[in-house]
Scaffold this active site. Structure first.
Site, short mmCIF file in Angstrom:
data_model
loop_
_atom_site.label_atom_id
_atom_site.label_comp_id
_atom_site.label_asym_id
_atom_site.label_seq_id
_atom_site.Cartn_x
_atom_site.Cartn_y
_atom_site.Cartn_z
N CYS A 146 32.02 34.30 43.72
CA CYS A 146 32.56 33.17 43.26
C CYS A 146 34.11 33.32 43.95
O CYS A 146 34.81 33.77 43.55
CB CYS A 146 32.58 32.68 41.86
SG CYS A 146 33.59 31.04 41.61
N CYS A 149 36.82 31.79 42.04
CA CYS A 149 37.17 32.33 40.81
C CYS A 149 38.05 33.89 40.94
O CYS A 149 38.68 33.90 40.33
CB CYS A 149 36.08 32.86 39.91
SG CYS A 149 34.69 31.54 40.21
N ASP A 150 37.42 34.38 42.12
CA ASP A 150 38.03 35.64 42.12
C ASP A 150 38.94 35.83 43.37
O ASP A 150 39.43 37.26 43.51
CB ASP A 150 36.82 36.64 42.27
CG ASP A 150 36.00 36.61 41.01
OD1 ASP A 150 36.61 36.43 39.89
OD2 ASP A 150 34.90 37.04 40.95
#
Ligand code: NAP
Length: 322
Positions: A146, A149-150
């Site tokens: 992701c 997200c990261d």
């Protein structure tokens, strides 16, 4: 003017829902909007948070109505607000199974059961794992599925993205906001991704390509330090230093809990009647990416959600009249 209560209206005290929607991505939220607006007693169950894969999409730029594009998180918030305006109820709950008794259906989560007259499955898909040594060990420590997200953890790092489809390219393009250099590793010498994403990736100075190559192992100590890459043409294996590995090698439907309940194809996608999206079981419908279909996009998920909710309305009406 009074009218006779429907069976489900009579049962409402006993908490039987007209329809339980499993999954809150664009298909589930649209089904929720249509079903609530049709005044069906509707509950949407979602495992983690609504939005599904849309939620972790940086920019959705092919959903009509948003010519400048819209972030997946913003589109999720708008769709959720819209559905709730018509009374959609949502609860957190990871569905682990369905049980069918005569007529009534039970939706089971880890800690409770929900009774329903009809069910719409909108569980979507998840990113496939490559299944190579080091992948599980370093997930969350340099291996990610992701980018939104990261991505920020990889500021000014050298990273790799594995895959050659729309996800690999869109996520790599997003990651250029953070990383200083991105290598896309693809097993062939031609990309599968949509042309517009190819053009953007080829012209981005931070992105380069390693063609005809597969990642065989991820190595490191506490976090990822390098990967072993095999050139599938020459057979040569080399060690490539990297601080991050983003995997986008395809998707799999989240339908394991449906095995033995409804008919699935060999890849686990739900088989439905294309006209009303009913599965092989009466009263269980499927919408969005988890069903067998040609195009998996927010726009097609939304269409599915509307169709499935309308089909549920018709199904319940027919049951009332028999
Ligand atoms: P995908 O289209 O199935 O692409 C997967 C990629 O991973 C392919 O390039 C494939 O190589 C490669 N791959 C598969 N297994 C591999 C393995 N074992 N080792 C190395 N490489 C492997 O999956 P996706 O990109 O996640 O897209 C999924 C769906 O979502 C698609 O329908 C896509 O159009 C849609 N999507 C749309 C957008 C958008 O429109 N903005 C964005 C993201 C996703 P081959 O090419 O050789 O098969």
């Amino acid at each position: 003017m009074s009218r006779t209560l429907t069976k489900s209206e009579k049962n409402r005290g006993g908490e039987i829902y007209d329809v339980v929607i499993v999954g809150g991505g664009p298909a589930g939220l649209t089904a929720g909007l249509y079903a609530s607006r049709a005044r069906l007693n509707t509950l949407l169950l979602e495992g983690i948070s609504v939005g599904g894969q849309m939620m972790t999409t940086d920019i959705v730029e092919n959903y009509p109505g948003f010519p400048q594009g819209i972030s997946g998180a913003d589109l999720t918030a708008i769709m959720e607000e819209h559905a709730k305006r018509f009374g959609l109820m949502t609860e957190m709950g990871e569905v682990i199974g369905l049980e069918l008794t005569s007529g009534e259906k039970l939706v089971k989560t880890v800690d409770r059961e929900y009774r329903a007259e009809a069910i719409i499955i909108c569980t979507g898909t998840e990113y496939r794992k490559l299944g190579i040594p080091g992948e599980a060990k370093f997930t969350g420590r340099g291996v990610s599925y992701c980018a939104t997200c990261d991505g920020a953890f990889f500021k000014d790092n050298k990273i790799v993205v594995v895959g050659g489809g729309d996800s690999a390219l869109t996520e790599a393009l997003f990651l250029t906001k953070f990383a200083k250099e991105i290598t896309i590793i693809h097993r062939r010498d031609a990309l599968r991704a949509t042309k517009i994403y190819q053009e953007r990736a080829f012209s981005n100075p931070k992105i380069n390509f390693l063609w005809n190559s597969v990642v065989e192992e991820i190595k490191g100590n506490q976090t990822v330090e390098s990967i072993l890459v095999k050139n599938v043409t020459s057979g040569e294996v080399s060690e490539v230093p990297t601080e991050g590995v983003f995997m986008f090698v395809g998707i799999e439907p989240k339908t394991a809990f449906l095995r033995g309940v409804v008919e699935l194809d060999e890849s686990g996608y739900i088989l439905v009647d294309e006209n009303n999206l009913q599965t092989s079981v009466d009263g269980i419908f499927a919408a969005g990416d988890a069903r067998k279909k040609m195009l998996r996009q927010v726009a097609t998920a939304v269409g599915d959600g509307a169709t499935a909710a309308f089909a549920v309305e018709k199904y319940l009406e027919e049951r009332e009249n028999t």
